[in-house]
Design a protein around this motif. Structure first.
Motif, PDB file in Angstrom:
ATOM      1  N   THR A 453       0.996  -1.035   0.096  1.00 22.39           N
ATOM      2  CA  THR A 453      -0.150   0.323   0.134  1.00 22.39           C
ATOM      3  C   THR A 453       0.783   0.882   0.026  1.00 22.39           C
ATOM      4  N   LEU A 454       1.777   1.465   0.779  1.00 20.54           N
ATOM      5  CA  LEU A 454       2.716   2.689   0.537  1.00 20.54           C
ATOM      6  C   LEU A 454       3.839   2.458  -0.578  1.00 20.54           C
ATOM      7  N   GLN A 455       3.353   1.901  -1.687  1.00 20.26           N
ATOM      8  CA  GLN A 455       4.579   1.843  -2.327  1.00 20.26           C
ATOM      9  C   GLN A 455       3.439   2.086  -3.464  1.00 20.26           C
ATOM     10  N   GLN A 456       2.492   1.789  -3.980  1.00 18.66           N
ATOM     11  CA  GLN A 456       1.158   2.342  -4.423  1.00 18.66           C
ATOM     12  C   GLN A 456       0.951   3.526  -4.337  1.00 18.66           C
ATOM     13  N   GLU A 457       0.443   4.435  -3.311  1.00 17.52           N
ATOM     14  CA  GLU A 457       0.921   5.997  -2.764  1.00 17.52           C
ATOM     15  C   GLU A 457       2.312   6.708  -2.715  1.00 17.52           C
ATOM     16  N   LEU A 458       3.121   6.222  -3.091  1.00 16.23           N
ATOM     17  CA  LEU A 458       4.459   6.946  -3.441  1.00 16.23           C
ATOM     18  C   LEU A 458       4.207   6.913  -4.838  1.00 16.23           C
ATOM     19  N   LEU A 459       3.462   5.722  -5.517  1.00 14.65           N
ATOM     20  CA  LEU A 459       3.967   6.197  -7.147  1.00 14.65           C
ATOM     21  C   LEU A 459       2.703   6.498  -7.924  1.00 14.65           C
ATOM     22  N   ARG A 460       0.862   6.627  -6.952  1.00 19.95           N
ATOM     23  CA  ARG A 460       0.678   7.834  -7.193  1.00 19.95           C
ATOM     24  C   ARG A 460       0.564   9.337  -6.721  1.00 19.95           C
ATOM     25  N   GLN A 461       2.347   9.621  -5.882  1.00 21.50           N
ATOM     26  CA  GLN A 461       2.708  10.569  -5.762  1.00 21.50           C
ATOM     27  C   GLN A 461       3.951  10.881  -6.958  1.00 21.50           C
ATOM     28  N   GLY A 462       3.995   9.987  -7.753  1.00 21.50           N
ATOM     29  CA  GLY A 462       5.632  10.451  -8.878  1.00 21.50           C
ATOM     30  C   GLY A 462       6.216   9.645  -8.449  1.00 21.50           C
ATOM     31  N   ALA A 463       6.609   8.796  -7.277  1.00 20.40           N
ATOM     32  CA  ALA A 463       8.008   8.231  -6.803  1.00 20.40           C
ATOM     33  C   ALA A 463       8.019   6.583  -8.281  1.00 20.40           C
ATOM     34  N   PHE A 464       9.751   6.969  -7.748  1.00 19.64           N
ATOM     35  CA  PHE A 464       9.998   5.600  -9.442  1.00 19.64           C
ATOM     36  C   PHE A 464      10.501   4.384  -8.329  1.00 19.64           C
ATOM     37  N   LEU A 465       9.678   3.572  -8.606  1.00 21.03           N
ATOM     38  CA  LEU A 465       9.660   2.293  -8.168  1.00 21.03           C
ATOM     39  C   LEU A 465       9.839   0.594  -8.874  1.00 21.03           C
ATOM     40  N   ARG A 466      10.322  -0.006  -8.713  1.00 27.61           N
ATOM     41  CA  ARG A 466      10.414  -1.363 -10.114  1.00 27.61           C
ATOM     42  C   ARG A 466       9.876  -1.920  -8.771  1.00 27.61           C
ATOM     43  N   ALA A 467       8.920  -3.032  -9.667  1.00 29.26           N
ATOM     44  CA  ALA A 467       8.890  -4.311  -8.979  1.00 29.26           C
ATOM     45  C   ALA A 467       9.698  -5.807  -8.324  1.00 29.26           C
ATOM     46  N   SER A 468       9.378  -6.193  -7.254  1.00 32.34           N
ATOM     47  CA  SER A 468      10.665  -6.829  -6.660  1.00 32.34           C
ATOM     48  C   SER A 468      10.421  -8.666  -7.314  1.00 32.34           C
ATOM     49  N   ASP A 469      11.748  -9.087  -7.072  1.00 37.26           N
ATOM     50  CA  ASP A 469      11.146 -10.697  -7.767  1.00 37.26           C
ATOM     51  C   ASP A 469       9.527 -11.386  -6.404  1.00 37.26           C
ATOM     52  N   LYS A 470       9.657 -10.961  -6.094  1.00 43.40           N
ATOM     53  CA  LYS A 470       8.712 -11.852  -4.899  1.00 43.40           C
ATOM     54  C   LYS A 470       7.352 -10.560  -5.107  1.00 43.40           C
ATOM     55  N   ALA A 471       7.017  -9.552  -5.713  1.00 44.39           N
ATOM     56  CA  ALA A 471       5.799  -9.031  -6.206  1.00 44.39           C
ATOM     57  C   ALA A 471       5.641  -9.446  -8.117  1.00 44.39           C
ATOM     58  N   LYS A 472       7.328  -9.923  -8.354  1.00 42.18           N
ATOM     59  CA  LYS A 472       6.403  -9.943  -9.999  1.00 42.18           C
ATOM     60  C   LYS A 472       5.858 -11.405  -9.800  1.00 42.18           C
ATOM     61  N   ALA A 473       6.463 -12.348  -8.677  1.00 42.40           N
ATOM     62  CA  ALA A 473       6.297 -13.706  -8.682  1.00 42.40           C
ATOM     63  C   ALA A 473       4.268 -13.570  -7.636  1.00 42.40           C
ATOM     64  N   THR A 474       3.993 -12.885  -7.285  1.00 43.83           N
ATOM     65  CA  THR A 474       2.719 -12.768  -6.748  1.00 43.83           C
ATOM     66  C   THR A 474       1.653 -12.335  -7.979  1.00 43.83           C
ATOM     67  N   VAL A 475       1.865 -11.542  -8.138  1.00 42.98           N
ATOM     68  CA  VAL A 475       1.333 -11.052 -10.129  1.00 42.98           C
ATOM     69  C   VAL A 475       1.217 -11.627 -10.643  1.00 42.98           C
ATOM     70  N   ALA A 476       2.477 -12.914 -11.213  1.00 39.96           N
ATOM     71  CA  ALA A 476       2.168 -13.902 -11.917  1.00 39.96           C
ATOM     72  C   ALA A 476       1.218 -15.196 -11.411  1.00 39.96           C
ATOM     73  N   GLY A 477       1.651 -15.172 -10.206  1.00 37.51           N
ATOM     74  CA  GLY A 477       0.370 -16.216  -9.765  1.00 37.51           C
ATOM     75  C   GLY A 477      -1.079 -15.977  -9.405  1.00 37.51           C
ATOM     76  N   GLU A 478      -1.417 -14.839  -9.509  1.00 36.71           N
ATOM     77  CA  GLU A 478      -2.417 -14.433  -9.700  1.00 36.71           C
ATOM     78  C   GLU A 478      -3.364 -14.035 -10.958  1.00 36.71           C
ATOM     79  N   LYS A 479      -2.089 -14.676 -11.738  1.00 36.86           N
ATOM     80  CA  LYS A 479      -2.657 -13.992 -13.224  1.00 36.86           C
ATOM     81  C   LYS A 479      -3.044 -15.889 -13.587  1.00 36.86           C
ATOM     82  N   ALA A 480      -2.218 -16.665 -12.879  1.00 38.36           N
ATOM     83  CA  ALA A 480      -1.962 -18.049 -13.254  1.00 38.36           C
ATOM     84  C   ALA A 480      -3.370 -19.009 -12.713  1.00 38.36           C
ATOM     85  N   CYS A 481      -4.279 -18.160 -11.549  1.00 38.17           N
ATOM     86  CA  CYS A 481      -4.799 -18.340 -10.519  1.00 38.17           C
ATOM     87  C   CYS A 481      -6.384 -17.639 -11.648  1.00 38.17           C
ATOM     88  N   ALA A 482      -6.004 -16.584 -12.268  1.00 37.53           N
ATOM     89  CA  ALA A 482      -7.374 -16.050 -13.205  1.00 37.53           C
ATOM     90  C   ALA A 482      -7.615 -17.730 -14.812  1.00 37.53           C
TER      91      ALA A 482
END
Length: 482
Positions: A453-482
């Motif tokens: 949630t903090l990372q989403q708020e920072l992105l909303r405020q224009g900060a530059f962030l990258r997705a971690s390997d953990k976040a990428k794996a979570t997204v990939a898992g969610e897509k696979a389940c869908a």
């Protein structure tokens, strides 16, 4: 005198001057201060102590995230060393490929500053390795290792005004001329701070406190762990008072420096012999103003009032000696005059927090995004990839109710060399402010803030962030389940 040589561990090459002998302070006993009741000046969600780069960013971010914010500042302006300290050369905001990675609040500042208040290379030249461009900008503090970078110089008065107006726009309660004294601590949790002003001592109660003092004054006095080890041969622990000379012709000076290298070296040798403490000038945002960010003085403590006084005395004497020597010998300085000595001393290091995590030299080669990344900083050399800043570096190991930002965050002494710079202070300040607001909104301690949630708020405020390997794996898992 020692010379810090530029290399993979540091970006600067600079002379370092050792301290004068210090007589022992006499032991004169103590006086008793009676207990007293202190009036509460204000209650708020987030109290930010210190209006330097990190504190300004923290207050702006917390207010943007919906918090009721008080910003306490001991001087009459915001910006800290980037304004009152005359550190108007803002270090690298692009990586070695020319990508802007210092974004968010920092980018907003540069978008809103008037064009004539900023000097630096055009965006199309960021990352350029063209030898002519790199040579040109290397003498204007904007090219290193043969790469053109976005390292602009700015008008400090314009930045003071803009920083103040952003606070007012966002409803931040500004309190100038007020020096934080002691944290309020209840059951291991910081709940505000007392401060001194012309009205005497008062207190501010807050749900979360952000220590942006630069020296870790609040977290240290609240009992948080910290370290203060330094590298003796490095510029990054030195102190000095910067100054500006007006009435100069920097184009003429740069033509001399770049076109007559042997004469320039002779000039510098003569200056060291005649002045003792000696430093070369840097460009500013105008060709008729020169910036001196030294001489850098070693062996002094930013936490010792006698040392702070001694550095001021030496720096002001050096300013006068430089003016005399430059008028006599420096092309472009024939009509120079003392324009301004910085009202804020240039402190680079005092304390560093012991946090839940840290920015570490051992991670420099990795280039991977940490799971709790709240910012990205360029590395000191093209040899290394961009470096991830973890949220854990802002969170004390055990102390609750407080976050740290700016030059005193949790990091090792090598990483401190760049984490103390103004762009990195903007990054960590914005992260701390957003996290403090979320902690209040979620009703949790800062260490328990939901990081995604903090990372989403920072992105909303224009900060530059990258997705971690953990976040990428979570997204990939969610897509696979869908």
């Amino acid at each position: 005198m020692k010379t810090a040589v530029r290399g993979d561990e540091r970006i600067l090459q600079s002379d370092i001057f050792s301290r004068d002998a210090k007589p022992p302070r006499p032991q004169l006993g103590t006086v008793h201060e009676p207990g007293r009741d202190i009036p509460v000046y204000r209650q708020c969600d987030v109290l930010v102590v210190g209006g330097g780069p990190s504190g300004t960013a923290a207050a702006a971010a917390a207010a943007r995230a919906g918090a009721d914010v008080v910003l306490l500042e001991r001087y009459n302006h915001l910006g800290g060393l980037s304004t009152g300290g005359l550190v108007i050369w803002i270090d690298r905001m692009t990586d070695w490929e020319g990508k802007l990675v210092i974004r968010g609040f920092a980018e907003e500042l540069f978008d809103r500053l008037p064009a004539d208040a900023v000097a630096g290379p055009a965006p199309e030249d960021w990352g350029s390795q063209d030898p002519k461009k790199a040579h040109h900008w290397s003498f204007r503090t904007a090219a290193y290792h043969g790469v053109v970078t976005w390292s602009p110089t700015i008008d400090p008065e314009r930045l003071k005004l803009l920083s103040q107006e952003i606070m007012i726009e966002r409803g931040v309660k500004l309190v100038y001329h007020s020096w934080a004294a002691m944290p309020l601590v209840e059951d291991g949790k910081v709940t505000g701070a007392t401060f001194e002003s012309k009205e005497g001592r008062m207190a501010i109660r807050a749900k979360v406190v952000v220590d942006a003092t630069g020296d870790g004054d609040l977290f240290a006095r609240a009992g948080a762990g910290f370290t203060n080890d330094i590298e003796e041969e490095d510029v990054h622990h030195c102190m000095n008072t910067s100054w500006l000379f007006g009435g100069v012709d920097m184009k003429k000076w740069l033509a001399f420096r770049s076109g007559e290298p042997e004469a320039f070296q002779a000039f510098m040798a003569g200056g060291r012999e005649e002045c003792g403490l000696f430093e070369r000038p840097f460009v500013s945002w105008r060709d008729d103003i020169a910036l001196f960010m030294g001489p850098r003085q070693s062996g002094y403590s930013a936490l010792d009032v006698d040392d702070l006084t001694a550095v001021e005395v030496r720096s002001h004497r050096a300013m006068a000696a430089h003016l005399e020597y430059f008028r006599k010998h420096a092309p472009g300085f024939e009509n120079a005059y003392m324009m301004l000595s910085a009202p804020q001393i240039g402190v680079r290091h005092a304390r560093r927090l012991k946090g839940v995590d840290a920015v570490l030299r051992s991670r420099w080669p990795e280039g991977t995004a940490l799971w709790d990344e709240v910012g990205v900083t360029p590395a000191v050399s093209p040899k290394f990839p961009n470096i991830s800043i973890p949220y854990g570096a802002l969170v004390p190991e055990t102390l609750d109710g407080l976050l740290a930002c700016g030059r005193h965050i949790s990091c090792d002494r090598n990483s401190h060399g760049f984490m103390r710079e103004i762009p990195q202070c903007w990054i960590t300040g914005q992260a701390a402010g957003a996290a403090a607001a979320l902690a209040v909104a979620q009703g949790v301690q800062p260490r328990h803030v939901d990081v995604p949630t903090l990372q989403q708020e920072l992105l909303r405020q224009g900060a530059f962030l990258r997705a971690s390997d953990k976040a990428k794996a979570t997204v990939a898992g969610e897509k696979a389940c869908a």
